[in-house]
Design a protein around this motif. Structure first.
Motif, PDB file in Angstrom:
ATOM      1  N   MET A   1       0.837  -1.193   0.000  1.00  0.00           N
ATOM      2  CA  MET A   1       0.000   0.000   0.000  1.00  0.00           C
ATOM      3  C   MET A   1       0.872   1.244   0.000  1.00  0.00           C
ATOM      4  O   MET A   1       1.930   1.262   0.637  1.00  0.00           O
ATOM      5  CB  MET A   1      -0.917   0.005   1.229  1.00  0.00           C
ATOM      6  CG  MET A   1      -1.967  -1.097   1.228  1.00  0.00           C
ATOM      7  SD  MET A   1      -3.008  -1.079   2.703  1.00  0.00           S
ATOM      8  CE  MET A   1      -3.813   0.514   2.518  1.00  0.00           C
ATOM      9  N   SER A   2       0.411   2.276  -0.685  1.00  0.00           N
ATOM     10  CA  SER A   2       1.228   3.478  -0.823  1.00  0.00           C
ATOM     11  C   SER A   2       1.493   4.150   0.521  1.00  0.00           C
ATOM     12  O   SER A   2       2.568   4.705   0.742  1.00  0.00           O
ATOM     13  CB  SER A   2       0.540   4.463  -1.773  1.00  0.00           C
ATOM     14  OG  SER A   2      -0.737   4.832  -1.287  1.00  0.00           O
ATOM     15  N   ARG A   3       0.518   4.089   1.433  1.00  0.00           N
ATOM     16  CA  ARG A   3       0.698   4.784   2.707  1.00  0.00           C
ATOM     17  C   ARG A   3       1.611   4.029   3.672  1.00  0.00           C
ATOM     18  O   ARG A   3       2.036   4.577   4.682  1.00  0.00           O
ATOM     19  CB  ARG A   3      -0.659   5.045   3.376  1.00  0.00           C
ATOM     20  CG  ARG A   3      -1.347   3.835   3.957  1.00  0.00           C
ATOM     21  CD  ARG A   3      -2.731   4.176   4.474  1.00  0.00           C
ATOM     22  NE  ARG A   3      -3.377   3.040   5.106  1.00  0.00           N
ATOM     23  CZ  ARG A   3      -3.318   2.764   6.396  1.00  0.00           C
ATOM     24  NH1 ARG A   3      -2.650   3.561   7.205  1.00  0.00           N
ATOM     25  NH2 ARG A   3      -3.932   1.705   6.897  1.00  0.00           N
ATOM     26  N   THR A   4       1.919   2.776   3.367  1.00  0.00           N
ATOM     27  CA  THR A   4       2.773   1.992   4.269  1.00  0.00           C
ATOM     28  C   THR A   4       4.065   1.513   3.614  1.00  0.00           C
ATOM     29  O   THR A   4       4.882   0.877   4.278  1.00  0.00           O
ATOM     30  CB  THR A   4       2.011   0.752   4.786  1.00  0.00           C
ATOM     31  OG1 THR A   4       1.638  -0.077   3.671  1.00  0.00           O
ATOM     32  CG2 THR A   4       0.759   1.155   5.546  1.00  0.00           C
ATOM     33  N   ARG A   5       4.250   1.828   2.337  1.00  0.00           N
ATOM     34  CA  ARG A   5       5.372   1.238   1.611  1.00  0.00           C
ATOM     35  C   ARG A   5       6.742   1.713   2.086  1.00  0.00           C
ATOM     36  O   ARG A   5       7.754   1.073   1.795  1.00  0.00           O
ATOM     37  CB  ARG A   5       5.231   1.494   0.115  1.00  0.00           C
ATOM     38  CG  ARG A   5       5.359   2.944  -0.313  1.00  0.00           C
ATOM     39  CD  ARG A   5       5.358   3.067  -1.838  1.00  0.00           C
ATOM     40  NE  ARG A   5       5.536   4.439  -2.279  1.00  0.00           N
ATOM     41  CZ  ARG A   5       4.550   5.269  -2.553  1.00  0.00           C
ATOM     42  NH1 ARG A   5       3.303   4.848  -2.433  1.00  0.00           N
ATOM     43  NH2 ARG A   5       4.789   6.504  -2.944  1.00  0.00           N
ATOM     44  N   MET A   6       6.793   2.838   2.824  1.00  0.00           N
ATOM     45  CA  MET A   6       8.078   3.352   3.287  1.00  0.00           C
ATOM     46  C   MET A   6       8.344   3.044   4.759  1.00  0.00           C
ATOM     47  O   MET A   6       9.290   3.569   5.342  1.00  0.00           O
ATOM     48  CB  MET A   6       8.143   4.870   3.054  1.00  0.00           C
ATOM     49  CG  MET A   6       8.087   5.280   1.586  1.00  0.00           C
ATOM     50  SD  MET A   6       9.359   4.458   0.582  1.00  0.00           S
ATOM     51  CE  MET A   6      10.847   5.154   1.296  1.00  0.00           C
ATOM     52  N   PRO A   8       9.746   1.151   8.000  1.00  0.00           N
ATOM     53  CA  PRO A   8      11.074   0.530   8.158  1.00  0.00           C
ATOM     54  C   PRO A   8      11.124  -0.969   7.865  1.00  0.00           C
ATOM     55  O   PRO A   8      12.060  -1.445   7.227  1.00  0.00           O
ATOM     56  CB  PRO A   8      11.422   0.825   9.619  1.00  0.00           C
ATOM     57  CG  PRO A   8      10.679   2.079   9.931  1.00  0.00           C
ATOM     58  CD  PRO A   8       9.393   1.976   9.164  1.00  0.00           C
ATOM     59  N   VAL A   9      10.121  -1.718   8.328  1.00  0.00           N
ATOM     60  CA  VAL A   9      10.133  -3.165   8.088  1.00  0.00           C
ATOM     61  C   VAL A   9       9.892  -3.460   6.615  1.00  0.00           C
ATOM     62  O   VAL A   9      10.505  -4.368   6.038  1.00  0.00           O
ATOM     63  CB  VAL A   9       9.077  -3.872   8.962  1.00  0.00           C
ATOM     64  CG1 VAL A   9       8.990  -5.358   8.602  1.00  0.00           C
ATOM     65  CG2 VAL A   9       9.418  -3.720  10.442  1.00  0.00           C
ATOM     66  N   VAL A  10       9.017  -2.687   5.990  1.00  0.00           N
ATOM     67  CA  VAL A  10       8.687  -2.906   4.577  1.00  0.00           C
ATOM     68  C   VAL A  10       9.905  -2.691   3.688  1.00  0.00           C
ATOM     69  O   VAL A  10      10.186  -3.487   2.784  1.00  0.00           O
ATOM     70  CB  VAL A  10       7.537  -1.977   4.138  1.00  0.00           C
ATOM     71  CG1 VAL A  10       7.266  -2.141   2.643  1.00  0.00           C
ATOM     72  CG2 VAL A  10       6.280  -2.273   4.939  1.00  0.00           C
ATOM     73  N   VAL A  11      10.649  -1.625   3.935  1.00  0.00           N
ATOM     74  CA  VAL A  11      11.804  -1.313   3.079  1.00  0.00           C
ATOM     75  C   VAL A  11      13.059  -2.061   3.512  1.00  0.00           C
ATOM     76  O   VAL A  11      14.091  -1.992   2.843  1.00  0.00           O
ATOM     77  CB  VAL A  11      12.085   0.205   3.064  1.00  0.00           C
ATOM     78  CG1 VAL A  11      10.888   0.956   2.512  1.00  0.00           C
ATOM     79  CG2 VAL A  11      12.442   0.721   4.458  1.00  0.00           C
ATOM     80  N   GLY A  12      12.987  -2.772   4.631  1.00  0.00           N
ATOM     81  CA  GLY A  12      14.117  -3.584   5.063  1.00  0.00           C
ATOM     82  C   GLY A  12      15.092  -2.898   5.992  1.00  0.00           C
ATOM     83  O   GLY A  12      16.120  -3.485   6.360  1.00  0.00           O
ATOM     84  N   THR A  13      14.798  -1.663   6.391  1.00  0.00           N
ATOM     85  CA  THR A  13      15.675  -0.976   7.346  1.00  0.00           C
ATOM     86  C   THR A  13      15.736  -1.749   8.664  1.00  0.00           C
ATOM     87  O   THR A  13      16.790  -1.847   9.299  1.00  0.00           O
ATOM     88  CB  THR A  13      15.166   0.458   7.610  1.00  0.00           C
ATOM     89  OG1 THR A  13      15.054   1.151   6.369  1.00  0.00           O
ATOM     90  CG2 THR A  13      16.111   1.207   8.529  1.00  0.00           C
ATOM     91  N   ILE A  14      14.590  -2.275   9.060  1.00  0.00           N
ATOM     92  CA  ILE A  14      14.512  -3.148  10.231  1.00  0.00           C
ATOM     93  C   ILE A  14      14.140  -4.543   9.738  1.00  0.00           C
ATOM     94  O   ILE A  14      13.056  -4.733   9.179  1.00  0.00           O
ATOM     95  CB  ILE A  14      13.461  -2.650  11.238  1.00  0.00           C
ATOM     96  CG1 ILE A  14      13.832  -1.260  11.753  1.00  0.00           C
ATOM     97  CG2 ILE A  14      13.320  -3.633  12.404  1.00  0.00           C
ATOM     98  CD1 ILE A  14      12.807  -0.659  12.693  1.00  0.00           C
ATOM     99  N   PRO A  15      15.005  -5.537   9.905  1.00  0.00           N
ATOM    100  CA  PRO A  15      14.697  -6.900   9.457  1.00  0.00           C
ATOM    101  C   PRO A  15      13.481  -7.465  10.192  1.00  0.00           C
ATOM    102  O   PRO A  15      13.208  -7.102  11.341  1.00  0.00           O
ATOM    103  CB  PRO A  15      15.968  -7.688   9.817  1.00  0.00           C
ATOM    104  CG  PRO A  15      17.037  -6.652   9.944  1.00  0.00           C
ATOM    105  CD  PRO A  15      16.362  -5.425  10.465  1.00  0.00           C
ATOM    106  N   ASN A  16      12.765  -8.357   9.528  1.00  0.00           N
ATOM    107  CA  ASN A  16      11.594  -8.982  10.143  1.00  0.00           C
ATOM    108  C   ASN A  16      11.933  -9.648  11.471  1.00  0.00           C
ATOM    109  O   ASN A  16      11.178  -9.552  12.442  1.00  0.00           O
ATOM    110  CB  ASN A  16      10.988 -10.020   9.195  1.00  0.00           C
ATOM    111  CG  ASN A  16      10.291  -9.383   8.007  1.00  0.00           C
ATOM    112  OD1 ASN A  16       9.962  -8.202   8.034  1.00  0.00           O
ATOM    113  ND2 ASN A  16      10.065 -10.160   6.965  1.00  0.00           N
ATOM    114  N   SER A  17      13.064 -10.326  11.501  1.00  0.00           N
ATOM    115  CA  SER A  17      13.458 -11.041  12.716  1.00  0.00           C
ATOM    116  C   SER A  17      13.663 -10.087  13.887  1.00  0.00           C
ATOM    117  O   SER A  17      13.317 -10.402  15.029  1.00  0.00           O
ATOM    118  CB  SER A  17      14.738 -11.843  12.468  1.00  0.00           C
ATOM    119  OG  SER A  17      15.793 -10.984  12.045  1.00  0.00           O
TER     120      SER A  17
END
Length: 210
Positions: A1-6, A8-17
């Motif tokens: 979704m455009s409102r959530t695409r940035m 941290p978890v989505v863009v990989g700044t914070i890994p899922n783990s």
């Protein structure tokens, strides 16, 4: 979704783990603090809210059912009951009413938002009510849940947990909520969705301000 695409978890700044580990750790800390400093029941209810949100809403319902935010809204409705339990130490009738009020507030609030973001939800394949059932059905559902919410806020006063100031303010605030919901239903397309969404935020803050 455009409102959530940035996020941290989505863009990989914070890994899922890392996000999962942080969530688990904060819930453990919260459980220990509530158990030791408040009471066990408030800790259990808080943990139940988290588990319900993650397992029932996020994993089971969010992408599979139009009732995702209705059933999933139970997670967000538990905190007021936790507050009552924290003070009284027991899960009494007023706590159930507090839960029910927020539970029935949640659909009008989020359906108003989903009307504004209908295309965004559709592109992300999230089956929000406006996407699957249409705008008109959503508007009618908003009005129905608003009427039920007003009834619950009024009935809450009968428990004796609140006084006349609450009763009068809840009726006034509820009638205004109905006005916004009715105006949304009578206007073409989604005109009125944003004012209703914004008012729903103010409504809850004013309803529980004391």
């Amino acid at each position: 979704m455009s409102r959530t695409r940035m996020r941290p978890v989505v863009v990989g700044t914070i890994p899922n783990s890392h996000a999962i580990a942080f969530g688990i750790c904060t819930n453990i800390v919260a459980f220990v603090m509530l158990t030791s400093m408040v009471n066990l029941l408030s800790a259990v209810l808080t943990l139940c809210a988290t588990l319900f949100y993650v397992l029932v809403y996020t994993m089971a319902l969010k992408r599979t059912s139009t009732q995702n935010i209705v059933i999933g809204g139970a997670a967000g409705a538990i905190p007021p009951a936790v507050g009552w339990v924290a003070v009284t130490g027991s899960l009494d009738l007023p706590a159930i009413y507090l839960f029910a009020i927020v539970f029935f507030w949640t659909p009008p609030h989020f359906w108003a938002l989903s009307l504004l973001l209908k295309d965004d939800y559709a592109s992300a394949k999230v089956p929000m009510l406006p996407v699957v059932a249409g705008v008109d059905v959503t508007k009618k559902s908003i009005l129905l849940y608003t009427l039920l919410m007003l009834a619950l806020t009024t009935m809450f006063a009968l428990t004796g947990a609140v006084g006349s100031v609450y009763l009068v303010s809840s009726v006034v605030l509820g009638v205004l909520f109905i006005y916004y919901a009715w105006r949304l239903m009578r206007r073409p397309d989604i005109e009125g969705a944003k004012p209703l969404y914004l008012y729903s935020l103010l409504y809850l803050a004013l309803l529980f301000w004391r």
